[in-house]
Design a protein around this motif. Structure first.
Motif, PDB file in Angstrom:
ATOM      1  N   MET A   1     -22.028  14.860  23.006  1.00  0.00           N
ATOM      2  CA  MET A   1     -21.536  15.960  24.276  1.00  0.00           C
ATOM      3  C   MET A   1     -23.162  17.189  23.577  1.00  0.00           C
ATOM      4  O   MET A   1     -22.294  17.349  22.320  1.00  0.00           O
ATOM      5  N   LYS A   2     -23.707  18.107  23.866  1.00  0.00           N
ATOM      6  CA  LYS A   2     -24.166  18.400  22.993  1.00  0.00           C
ATOM      7  C   LYS A   2     -23.793  20.053  23.477  1.00  0.00           C
ATOM      8  O   LYS A   2     -23.263  20.699  24.348  1.00  0.00           O
ATOM      9  N   ILE A   3     -23.988  21.087  22.522  1.00  0.00           N
ATOM     10  CA  ILE A   3     -23.455  22.263  22.486  1.00  0.00           C
ATOM     11  C   ILE A   3     -24.946  23.323  22.492  1.00  0.00           C
ATOM     12  O   ILE A   3     -25.913  22.637  21.394  1.00  0.00           O
ATOM     13  N   LYS A   4     -25.241  23.725  23.839  1.00  0.00           N
ATOM     14  CA  LYS A   4     -26.646  24.839  23.078  1.00  0.00           C
ATOM     15  C   LYS A   4     -26.004  25.944  22.778  1.00  0.00           C
ATOM     16  O   LYS A   4     -24.762  26.712  24.244  1.00  0.00           O
ATOM     17  N   GLN A   5     -26.869  27.117  23.005  1.00  0.00           N
ATOM     18  CA  GLN A   5     -26.488  28.397  22.260  1.00  0.00           C
ATOM     19  C   GLN A   5     -27.759  28.820  23.181  1.00  0.00           C
ATOM     20  O   GLN A   5     -29.218  28.732  22.430  1.00  0.00           O
ATOM     21  N   GLN A  29     -13.843  24.629  20.171  1.00  0.00           N
ATOM     22  CA  GLN A  29     -13.435  23.157  20.450  1.00  0.00           C
ATOM     23  C   GLN A  29     -12.429  23.436  21.070  1.00  0.00           C
ATOM     24  O   GLN A  29     -12.838  22.273  21.872  1.00  0.00           O
ATOM     25  N   ALA A  30     -11.557  24.734  21.707  1.00  0.00           N
ATOM     26  CA  ALA A  30     -11.048  24.598  22.342  1.00  0.00           C
ATOM     27  C   ALA A  30     -11.503  23.953  24.602  1.00  0.00           C
ATOM     28  O   ALA A  30     -11.363  23.085  24.798  1.00  0.00           O
ATOM     29  N   ILE A  31     -12.499  24.822  24.616  1.00  0.00           N
ATOM     30  CA  ILE A  31     -13.848  24.401  25.560  1.00  0.00           C
ATOM     31  C   ILE A  31     -14.307  23.027  25.463  1.00  0.00           C
ATOM     32  O   ILE A  31     -14.405  22.745  26.459  1.00  0.00           O
ATOM     33  N   ILE A  32     -14.824  22.786  24.584  1.00  0.00           N
ATOM     34  CA  ILE A  32     -15.334  21.296  24.551  1.00  0.00           C
ATOM     35  C   ILE A  32     -13.947  20.622  24.462  1.00  0.00           C
ATOM     36  O   ILE A  32     -14.444  19.161  25.095  1.00  0.00           O
ATOM     37  N   GLN A  65     -21.184  27.493  30.988  1.00  0.00           N
ATOM     38  CA  GLN A  65     -21.329  26.523  31.298  1.00  0.00           C
ATOM     39  C   GLN A  65     -21.738  25.700  31.287  1.00  0.00           C
ATOM     40  O   GLN A  65     -21.241  25.016  30.210  1.00  0.00           O
ATOM     41  N   TRP A  66     -21.147  24.561  31.877  1.00  0.00           N
ATOM     42  CA  TRP A  66     -20.447  22.877  31.081  1.00  0.00           C
ATOM     43  C   TRP A  66     -20.936  22.043  32.594  1.00  0.00           C
ATOM     44  O   TRP A  66     -21.421  22.249  33.447  1.00  0.00           O
ATOM     45  N   ILE A  72     -22.806  24.618  27.554  1.00  0.00           N
ATOM     46  CA  ILE A  72     -24.108  25.753  27.292  1.00  0.00           C
ATOM     47  C   ILE A  72     -23.255  26.828  27.367  1.00  0.00           C
ATOM     48  O   ILE A  72     -22.326  28.098  27.797  1.00  0.00           O
ATOM     49  N   LEU A  73     -23.230  27.755  25.816  1.00  0.00           N
ATOM     50  CA  LEU A  73     -22.295  29.165  25.260  1.00  0.00           C
ATOM     51  C   LEU A  73     -23.401  30.370  25.027  1.00  0.00           C
ATOM     52  O   LEU A  73     -24.571  29.979  25.061  1.00  0.00           O
ATOM     53  N   ILE A  74     -22.975  30.935  26.435  1.00  0.00           N
ATOM     54  CA  ILE A  74     -23.921  31.800  26.904  1.00  0.00           C
ATOM     55  C   ILE A  74     -23.886  33.372  26.320  1.00  0.00           C
ATOM     56  O   ILE A  74     -24.724  33.583  25.555  1.00  0.00           O
TER      57      ILE A  74
END
Length: 88
Positions: A1-5, A29-32, A65-66, A72-74
């Motif tokens: 899974m990719k995490i974008k900022q 981590q919780a929202i992942i 967003q997911w 995507i951390l906004i």
């Protein structure tokens, strides 16, 4: 899974203190694990979720967003002016 900022998230994140960073990392981590923890917003902010969490005796909000492939951390911050800044 990719995490974008997004740049707005990075700007606030790098200014946080070490103990605040730990709480924000726990929230990430919780929202992942469960992206439906946050509440989906309506109107101008459709498709954006906001997760509320406690950070050193203060409530912080994390906008993201997911999809199945990424998160995507906004934006992250306290409630004061949060949605105003989020719309920019």
């Amino acid at each position: 899974m990719k995490i974008k900022q997004k740049p707005a998230f990075k700007k606030v994140y790098k200014k946080l203190h070490k103990n605040q960073l730990e709480k924000v990392d726990d929230a990430i981590q919780a929202i992942i694990k469960d992206p439906l923890l946050g509440q989906e917003k309506r109107g101008d902010l459709t498709s954006i979720f906001v997760y509320k969490f406690d950070c050193i005796n203060q409530q912080y909000l994390l906008a993201y967003q997911w999809s199945e492939e990424y998160r995507i951390l906004i934006f992250v911050g306290v409630h004061e002016n949060f949605y105003k800044k989020l719309k920019h």
